[in-house]
Scaffold this motif. Structure first.
Motif, PDB file in Angstrom:
ATOM      1  N   TRP A 154      35.974 -14.689  -4.022  1.00 13.31           N
ATOM      2  CA  TRP A 154      35.385 -13.423  -4.469  1.00 13.31           C
ATOM      3  C   TRP A 154      34.657 -13.609  -5.797  1.00 13.31           C
ATOM      4  O   TRP A 154      33.579 -13.043  -6.010  1.00 13.31           O
ATOM      5  CB  TRP A 154      36.481 -12.369  -4.625  1.00 13.31           C
ATOM      6  CG  TRP A 154      35.986 -11.080  -5.185  1.00 13.31           C
ATOM      7  CD1 TRP A 154      35.386 -10.063  -4.511  1.00 13.31           C
ATOM      8  CD2 TRP A 154      36.026 -10.669  -6.562  1.00 13.31           C
ATOM      9  NE1 TRP A 154      35.043  -9.049  -5.378  1.00 13.31           N
ATOM     10  CE2 TRP A 154      35.426  -9.392  -6.637  1.00 13.31           C
ATOM     11  CE3 TRP A 154      36.518 -11.255  -7.720  1.00 13.31           C
ATOM     12  CZ2 TRP A 154      35.304  -8.696  -7.828  1.00 13.31           C
ATOM     13  CZ3 TRP A 154      36.398 -10.568  -8.913  1.00 13.31           C
ATOM     14  CH2 TRP A 154      35.797  -9.296  -8.961  1.00 13.31           C
ATOM     15  N   VAL A 155      35.227 -14.404  -6.694  1.00 18.07           N
ATOM     16  CA  VAL A 155      34.570 -14.655  -7.977  1.00 18.07           C
ATOM     17  C   VAL A 155      33.274 -15.425  -7.785  1.00 18.07           C
ATOM     18  O   VAL A 155      32.343 -15.297  -8.575  1.00 18.07           O
ATOM     19  CB  VAL A 155      35.529 -15.404  -8.929  1.00 18.07           C
ATOM     20  CG1 VAL A 155      34.831 -15.762 -10.226  1.00 18.07           C
ATOM     21  CG2 VAL A 155      36.748 -14.547  -9.226  1.00 18.07           C
ATOM     22  N   GLY A 156      33.190 -16.217  -6.708  1.00 18.46           N
ATOM     23  CA  GLY A 156      31.976 -16.982  -6.435  1.00 18.46           C
ATOM     24  C   GLY A 156      32.075 -18.428  -6.853  1.00 18.46           C
ATOM     25  O   GLY A 156      31.057 -19.060  -7.163  1.00 18.46           O
ATOM     26  N   LEU A 157      33.301 -18.985  -6.838  1.00 16.43           N
ATOM     27  CA  LEU A 157      33.511 -20.358  -7.279  1.00 16.43           C
ATOM     28  C   LEU A 157      33.790 -21.305  -6.114  1.00 16.43           C
ATOM     29  O   LEU A 157      34.330 -22.390  -6.318  1.00 16.43           O
ATOM     30  CB  LEU A 157      34.682 -20.406  -8.273  1.00 16.43           C
ATOM     31  CG  LEU A 157      34.409 -19.757  -9.633  1.00 16.43           C
ATOM     32  CD1 LEU A 157      35.681 -19.655 -10.445  1.00 16.43           C
ATOM     33  CD2 LEU A 157      33.350 -20.536 -10.393  1.00 16.43           C
ATOM     34  N   THR A 158      33.449 -20.888  -4.911  1.00 18.81           N
ATOM     35  CA  THR A 158      33.615 -21.745  -3.739  1.00 18.81           C
ATOM     36  C   THR A 158      32.238 -22.106  -3.186  1.00 18.81           C
ATOM     37  O   THR A 158      31.271 -21.367  -3.378  1.00 18.81           O
ATOM     38  CB  THR A 158      34.438 -21.041  -2.653  1.00 18.81           C
ATOM     39  OG1 THR A 158      33.850 -19.761  -2.373  1.00 18.81           O
ATOM     40  CG2 THR A 158      35.864 -20.835  -3.105  1.00 18.81           C
ATOM     41  N   PRO A 159      32.114 -23.237  -2.472  1.00 17.67           N
ATOM     42  CA  PRO A 159      30.800 -23.650  -1.959  1.00 17.67           C
ATOM     43  C   PRO A 159      30.261 -22.681  -0.909  1.00 17.67           C
ATOM     44  O   PRO A 159      31.025 -22.103  -0.123  1.00 17.67           O
ATOM     45  CB  PRO A 159      31.067 -25.033  -1.344  1.00 17.67           C
ATOM     46  CG  PRO A 159      32.353 -25.482  -1.948  1.00 17.67           C
ATOM     47  CD  PRO A 159      33.147 -24.249  -2.219  1.00 17.67           C
ATOM     48  N   ARG A 160      28.959 -22.523  -0.907  1.00 11.67           N
ATOM     49  CA  ARG A 160      28.308 -21.725   0.131  1.00 11.67           C
ATOM     50  C   ARG A 160      28.229 -22.552   1.411  1.00 11.67           C
ATOM     51  O   ARG A 160      27.852 -23.723   1.397  1.00 11.67           O
ATOM     52  CB  ARG A 160      26.899 -21.337  -0.314  1.00 11.67           C
ATOM     53  CG  ARG A 160      26.166 -20.443   0.677  1.00 11.67           C
ATOM     54  CD  ARG A 160      24.737 -20.233   0.214  1.00 11.67           C
ATOM     55  NE  ARG A 160      24.704 -19.495  -1.034  1.00 11.67           N
ATOM     56  CZ  ARG A 160      24.709 -18.164  -1.103  1.00 11.67           C
ATOM     57  NH1 ARG A 160      24.756 -17.446  -0.003  1.00 11.67           N
ATOM     58  NH2 ARG A 160      24.652 -17.565  -2.275  1.00 11.67           N
ATOM     59  N   GLN A 161      28.589 -21.925   2.538  1.00  9.93           N
ATOM     60  CA  GLN A 161      28.588 -22.626   3.817  1.00  9.93           C
ATOM     61  C   GLN A 161      27.317 -22.311   4.605  1.00  9.93           C
ATOM     62  O   GLN A 161      26.829 -21.187   4.614  1.00  9.93           O
ATOM     63  CB  GLN A 161      29.802 -22.228   4.661  1.00  9.93           C
ATOM     64  CG  GLN A 161      31.107 -22.810   4.184  1.00  9.93           C
ATOM     65  CD  GLN A 161      32.163 -22.797   5.269  1.00  9.93           C
ATOM     66  OE1 GLN A 161      31.873 -22.988   6.445  1.00  9.93           O
ATOM     67  NE2 GLN A 161      33.402 -22.555   4.863  1.00  9.93           N
ATOM     68  N   HIS A 162      26.811 -23.342   5.263  1.00  8.30           N
ATOM     69  CA  HIS A 162      25.713 -23.173   6.218  1.00  8.30           C
ATOM     70  C   HIS A 162      26.007 -24.109   7.388  1.00  8.30           C
ATOM     71  O   HIS A 162      25.301 -25.086   7.637  1.00  8.30           O
ATOM     72  CB  HIS A 162      24.368 -23.506   5.576  1.00  8.30           C
ATOM     73  CG  HIS A 162      23.188 -23.124   6.425  1.00  8.30           C
ATOM     74  ND1 HIS A 162      22.776 -21.817   6.581  1.00  8.30           N
ATOM     75  CD2 HIS A 162      22.345 -23.866   7.172  1.00  8.30           C
ATOM     76  CE1 HIS A 162      21.725 -21.791   7.386  1.00  8.30           C
ATOM     77  NE2 HIS A 162      21.452 -23.027   7.765  1.00  8.30           N
ATOM     78  N   SER A 163      27.113 -23.811   8.096  1.00  8.47           N
ATOM     79  CA  SER A 163      27.618 -24.684   9.143  1.00  8.47           C
ATOM     80  C   SER A 163      27.214 -24.170  10.516  1.00  8.47           C
ATOM     81  O   SER A 163      27.096 -22.960  10.735  1.00  8.47           O
ATOM     82  CB  SER A 163      29.145 -24.779   9.063  1.00  8.47           C
ATOM     83  OG  SER A 163      29.553 -25.202   7.776  1.00  8.47           O
ATOM     84  N   SER A 164      27.020 -25.111  11.436  1.00  8.20           N
ATOM     85  CA  SER A 164      26.633 -24.749  12.808  1.00  8.20           C
ATOM     86  C   SER A 164      26.921 -25.936  13.718  1.00  8.20           C
ATOM     87  O   SER A 164      26.855 -27.098  13.293  1.00  8.20           O
ATOM     88  CB  SER A 164      25.142 -24.390  12.867  1.00  8.20           C
ATOM     89  OG  SER A 164      24.766 -24.053  14.186  1.00  8.20           O
TER      90      SER A 164
END
Length: 341
Positions: free
Chosen positions: A247-257
């Motif tokens: 929620w804070v925004g400290l995790t990696p953004r995912q673009h998985s498929s």
């Protein structure tokens, strides 16, 4: 006419749009409301669910409309956008809010009390003053560099810039000196105001028992601890510390498929001020790691030996966020992990 079950409300400054829907999702009414008509309109409606986007004035209207007996749900704007059909206007936005509120898996924002919003004002104001101070320092450094006076970057070196302006023997043009003096006076006034706010924040941290417990975490000082108490949602909002860090925004953004995981940079979601403060606290903890008088942190020291410092700082901020959630959810104080023998 079917009874209204859900009302989607598109907020604005003066003219608001309401969209009422029945239990099956059918349209009951579409109504445009002026600001002075809002409370009278909702007082005349049967008790129902009222949904709004979580924007600047949403928490105020959540308190006012909730006092009339309605159930209030605030939705992040990013979760409403997929429900907007084609053209964007107030009517379409209100309908999209109503549609989103009826989804069983939708996530909602907890409305804040007036006291909680009031506690956050000191951090918003401090951020504003710090940004203004940075602008003045950069302006003063740039002007002095044109006359051959070069000073290192950072607020810690601002005093050297002001000393050059205040030095009557400094080789500065007479035309520039009074203007630079104005910048110097403004900078001194801002520094005094920031110090006053820092003192207020430190006093609040001493009075608040939760803030005192959070300050036992390495890298969490009075500003970070008090900001977490004032700005973070209740710990019960999240199932685990990982959810709070996301929620804070400290995790990696995912673009998985296709079964292939692709992780990018941090998502930068949630509360921007908390994320920035946690990163600053983690940066301070990483900077003192390995010093003689600093507590030993084998995990941090091994990471710094193998990975870039900024990557380790973000990872440490993520870890701090998870520890913060654990202390806020379960109580207690921070205890360093026992070292393996």
């Amino acid at each position: 006419m079917e009874e209204v079950i859900t009302i989607g409300l598109d907020l604005a400054k003066s003219v608001f749009q309401a969209h009422g829907a029945d239990r099956a999702g059918g349209v009951v009414f579409r109504k445009k409301l002026r600001r002075d008509q809002m409370l009278a309109f909702f007082a005349s409606q049967p008790r129902c669910l009222v949904a709004m986007e979580a924007c600047a004035s949403a928490h105020y209207w959540a308190r006012e409309i909730g006092a009339l007996g309605h159930e209030i749900r605030l939705i992040p704007p990013a979760y409403v956008k997929p429900f907007v059909k084609r053209q964007k206007n107030d009517m379409a936005d209100a309908e999209a809010i109503c549609e989103a509120a009826q989804r069983p898996t939708m996530r909602f924002v907890t409305p804040k009390s007036a006291e909680a919003q009031g506690s956050a004002v000191v951090f918003r104001t401090r951020d504003l003053l710090v940004r203004q101070r940075t602008q003045l320092i950069n302006a003063l450094r740039g002007h002095l560099a044109e006359f051959g006076f070069v000073v290192r970057q950072g607020a810690a070196h601002a005093a050297r810039l002001m000393d050059v302006v205040n030095d009557p023997s400094a080789d500065l043009p007479a035309q520039a000196r009074p203007v630079l003096a104005i910048i110097t006076e403004s900078l001194q006034a801002l520094q005094g105001q920031i110090a006053q706010l820092d003192a207020e924040i430190a006093a609040r941290a001493k009075r608040d028992p939760v803030a005192r417990r959070l300050m036992t975490i390495p890298g969490v000082g009075p500003v970070v601890a008090t900001a977490l108490v004032a700005l973070a949602p209740a710990a019960s909002t999240f199932k685990r510390g990982r959810d709070f860090a996301a929620w804070v925004g400290l995790t990696p953004r995912q673009h998985s498929s296709g079964g292939k995981e692709r992780l990018g940079r941090t998502s930068k979601m949630g509360e921007r001020s908390l994320r920035r403060l946690l990163i600053l606290g983690a940066s301070a903890a990483a900077r003192v790691s390995g010093r003689d008088r600093a507590p030993s942190n084998p995990w941090l020291e091994s990471m710094l030996a193998r990975k870039p410092r900024m990557l380790v700082t973000i990872a440490l901020a993520n870890k701090m966020a998870r520890i913060v959630w654990a202390l806020m959810a379960h109580g207690g104080t921070y205890r360093a992990p026992a070292m393996a023998v």
